[in-house]
Design an enzyme around this catalytic site. Structure first.
Site, PDB file in Angstrom:
ATOM      1  N   ASP A  32       0.851  -1.186   0.000  1.00  0.00           N
ATOM      2  CA  ASP A  32       0.000   0.000   0.000  1.00  0.00           C
ATOM      3  C   ASP A  32       0.892   1.244   0.000  1.00  0.00           C
ATOM      4  O   ASP A  32       2.009   1.211  -0.533  1.00  0.00           O
ATOM      5  CB  ASP A  32      -0.939  -0.028   1.211  1.00  0.00           C
ATOM      6  CG  ASP A  32      -2.295   0.580   0.907  1.00  0.00           C
ATOM      7  OD1 ASP A  32      -2.369   1.811   0.783  1.00  0.00           O
ATOM      8  OD2 ASP A  32      -3.282  -0.170   0.805  1.00  0.00           O
ATOM      9  N   HIS A  89      -3.701   6.034   3.484  1.00  0.00           N
ATOM     10  CA  HIS A  89      -4.436   4.834   3.084  1.00  0.00           C
ATOM     11  C   HIS A  89      -3.808   3.573   3.659  1.00  0.00           C
ATOM     12  O   HIS A  89      -4.494   2.714   4.223  1.00  0.00           O
ATOM     13  CB  HIS A  89      -4.485   4.762   1.560  1.00  0.00           C
ATOM     14  CG  HIS A  89      -5.382   3.692   1.021  1.00  0.00           C
ATOM     15  ND1 HIS A  89      -4.969   2.395   0.840  1.00  0.00           N
ATOM     16  CD2 HIS A  89      -6.676   3.734   0.620  1.00  0.00           C
ATOM     17  CE1 HIS A  89      -5.963   1.684   0.338  1.00  0.00           C
ATOM     18  NE2 HIS A  89      -7.012   2.475   0.198  1.00  0.00           N
ATOM     19  N   SER A 130     -11.057  -1.219  -0.428  1.00  0.00           N
ATOM     20  CA  SER A 130      -9.781  -1.376   0.282  1.00  0.00           C
ATOM     21  C   SER A 130     -10.022  -1.718   1.747  1.00  0.00           C
ATOM     22  O   SER A 130      -9.354  -2.596   2.312  1.00  0.00           O
ATOM     23  CB  SER A 130      -8.960  -0.096   0.171  1.00  0.00           C
ATOM     24  OG  SER A 130      -9.684   1.014   0.666  1.00  0.00           O
TER      25      SER A 130
END
Length: 717
Positions: A157, A228, A543
């Site tokens: 990520d 994120h 996600s």
């Protein structure tokens, strides 16, 4: 040494280039993406995959190091066809291949070389987060204090913010995981001491994206610039019992889904000066997959979008599964078909679930309810419409939208302000109310019913358009009357598929997605916001859904010695179908349930060589022992095998439900199966042929002990 010079020296010789889209195929795979025309002298980075697996699937007589040397020799032989150029990356574990800078003419030469399976141009993929216009849920995930001990979850990520208490080295994690060989790569702003017994590995890969394309504010290290990756990691495996406090509001304690699992971070996603160019280069993603597999992670999370075809990234994920790694990947957040359609990947879509609620009680008037995350109320206090309290010199329309600086503090002080939604961020509006000394906000939709429970600067109730109109009318009629804004717990709405969650392709031959989990306003740790000390935030997208399944898989792998395909089957066959007429191409097996998956009864396990045969086009999808079935055409029969992973012999009876236009028979209709035994059954479509494009139902084995083993069945025209 400067930040950029450090990276260039680390990856030398590296040819950095802008990430570009397109692929060339060698004609050996039916799953490769179509090529894009390219000028012969145009130079770009290409991903080249050779025939055969990487070291993760090798079972021959050679030592692993010797086999890898053979792979490198084979790679060099193909590179000789274009002048023996030096590759940017080499892959020898999850994949046999490399990334190399080529002209268009050279790419075509390599694609025609014997032993080359796929030549694909480097591309930038987006992270699978979504703005999400759905009504959202705002609960604390997990709710458990145990699970995942001894397991390492690899997260590919945007990196991690290691200073959050959810990643601290806390007691109770158990002994260090055996077999993990990862490391903590030292970099600027990231000494090796950053890692600990919770964060056991951290690496970063940028050559595919290009350091010249990275934002100057980004950290060329595993440190998270975007937020994120931190959210995904905390959802999957954040520590338990961490207090959540945001802007003076205490919202309880937090736990990731597998709080005792360890984390290994592989940063392959980057921010650019232009946010529209943020993303993850496919060359960096494949390198991260290859490295994570070599390091020995047990679970791998990839919350990155991708094409619907099986590409180089998905081929590398097959190598990860062959290396005994469970892979969870996000289905994507658009109206197109789901990404990661490969049968070896657990593809996860998103649902919208329960919502934190609040209500506005108006004396001698109605009580209206909406989304509200605050645990504290306001009032009695008077309500004022924002357009009626514009600051001197501010336009009425700016005040109506509660733009910063548009409200008259003398008129807003001590009051609840009604602000219209639109044009600027929802949280920016509550900040404007706070700066004007308002004590609360009603966020009013101008159109629609979509509401969101956000972390606001003042207690905020978000209302659908019809309810907002009721409040406006009441305020105009009762301008001097005080009201009360208060929290109202959670709503009771049943989970439903998010409007932005990608659906499966009914013509693909394989049912996707595999499972669904909540994907709207899932709470996770976050790097500090630039304008506050906030350490938590909500995230939306598949996600977040994939991160939850990664945590669930870690819990199962900590308890059982199951293969990745058996874990995938357990999660799918124990899932709960969503209420209503929801096709399997939207929900897969339904909502995954970790507790039920711990006792699945039967599993659909697949021998890994079958996936290789499928990839080469030697066997159709229907023959794979998937925990799902897709039939095409008028009639047909497929076989499946189930293995008893329980401790006792058990009787199971077969049932087919949910189909509207076809008759399907299961043979045999009942089985007795001993512990460890595998039984074969057939599923036959008896017709009749109908013009309906899609018919969706379930094949269920019901055990004498009450265990239900359910898989989706799709009959497509």
């Amino acid at each position: 040494m400067s930040r950029r010079a450090f990276v260039r020296s680390r990856w030398r010789p590296v040819i950095l280039c802008a990430a570009l889209v397109g692929s060339l195929t060698a004609g050996l795979s039916p799953h490769a993406a179509a090529a894009r025309p390219q000028l012969d002298d145009e130079r770009a980075l290409y991903l080249v995959t050779l025939d055969g697996p990487g070291a993760s699937a090798y079972a021959g007589p050679l030592a692993a190091s010797a086999y890898r040397s053979q792979l490198v020799d084979a790679q060099d032989r193909t590179l000789a066809a274009v002048g023996s150029v030096l590759p940017v990356y080499r892959w020898t574990t999850a994949l046999n291949g490399y990334a190399v800078s080529l002209t268009g003419a050279e790419a075509r030469v390599l694609a025609a070389e014997p032993g080359v399976a796929l030549v694909e141009r480097n591309s930038v993929r987006k992270l699978a987060s979504a703005a999400g216009s759905d009504t959202v849920s705002a609960g604390l995930p997990g709710g458990t204090t145990r699970g995942g001990k001894g397991v390492v979850i690899g997260v590919i990520d945007s990196g991690i913010w290691p200073d959050s208490p959810v990643f601290a080295a806390v007691p109770g994690l158990g002994p260090a995981p055996r077999g993990f060989q990862g490391s903590c790569d030292e970099a600027e702003e990231w000494p090796q001491s950053t890692c600990n017994s919770k964060l056991v590995g951290a690496r970063w890969f940028v050559a595919g994206f290009g350091t010249d394309n990275v934002s100057s504010a980004s950290s060329l290290s595993p440190r998270d610039d975007d937020g994120h990756g931190t959210q995904v990691a905390s959802i999957a495996a954040g520590n338990a019992g961490v207090t959540v406090r945001v802007r003076g509001q205490q919202l309880g304690t937090y736990s990731g889904v597998a709080p005792q699992a360890r984390l290994a971070i592989y940063k392959a996603c980057w921010t650019a000066p232009d946010p529209d160019k943020d993303g993850c280069a496919s060359a960096d993603l494949v390198t991260a997959i290859d490295r994570a597999t070599a390091d020995g992670v047990d679970v791998l999370n990839l919350s990155v979008a991708g094409p619907r075809e099986i590409d180089t990234v998905d081929r590398a994920l097959l190598g990860a599964v062959e290396g005994d790694v469970f892979v969870a990947a996000a289905a994507g957040n658009d109206s197109g078909y789901a990404a990661h359609s490969a049968p070896w990947v657990t593809t996860v879509a998103a649902t919208v679930g329960r919502q934190r609620r609040g209500e506005l009680a108006m004396p001698d008037g109605p009580t209206v309810a909406g989304a509200m995350v605050s645990g504290s109320g306001v009032g009695p206090a008077r309500v004022v419409l924002a357009e009626d309290i514009a600051a001197p010199g501010a336009r009425t329309n700016a005040a109506r939208l509660c733009r910063p600086g548009s409200l008259d503090a003398a008129a807003a002080a001590g009051r609840i302000v009604v602000c219209d939604r639109g044009e600027i961020g929802r949280i920016d509006k509550s900040r404007a109310v706070q700066l004007a000394d308002g004590v609360g906000m009603i966020l009013a939709n101008v159109h629609g019913v979509s509401t969101a429970a956000d972390f606001h600067d003042v207690p905020t109730l978000h209302l659908a358009a019809a309810d907002a109109d009721v409040v406006r009318d009441w305020v105009r009629a009762n301008p001097e009357t005080a009201v009360t804004l208060r929290p109202a717990g959670f709503g009771s709405d049943a989970p439903r598929i998010s409007s932005w969650s990608a659906r499966g392709n009914p013509r693909a031959g394989i049912v996707k997605p595999d499972v669904v989990t909540p994907g709207s306003a899932v709470l996770g740790a976050s790097p500090p916001a630039t304008d506050s000390d906030r350490r938590w935030n909500f995230t939306a997208g598949t996600s977040a859904s994939a991160a939850q399944v990664s945590g669930q898989a870690a819990v199962l792998r900590a308890k059982h010695r199951w293969s990745p395909t058996a874990v995938r089957s357990a999660l799918m066959t124990s899932a709960a179908p969503l209420v209503g007429d929801v096709p399997a191409t939207a929900q897969g097996s339904g909502r995954s349930q970790a507790l039920r998956a711990n006792r699945p009864g039967l599993v659909y396990d697949e021998k890994l060589p079958a996936y290789r045969r499928y990839l080469r086009g030697e066997v159709p999808a229907a023959t794979l022992n998937q925990p799902s079935i897709m039939l095409r055409g008028q009639r047909g029969t497929v076989t499946r095998k189930v293995t008893n992973v329980g401790t006792k012999a058990m009787y199971y009876s077969a049932h087919v439900v949910g189909l509207e236009h076809h008759q399907v028979r299961v043979t045999p209709a009942a089985i007795r199966i001993a512990p460890g035994e595998t039984r074969t059954f057939r599923v036959t479509n008896l017709g009749p042929y109908t013009p309906h494009a899609l018919d969706s139902g379930w094949v269920t084995w019901l055990g004498a002990n009450g265990i239900t083993v359910r898989i989706p069945l799709v009959i497509a025209r």
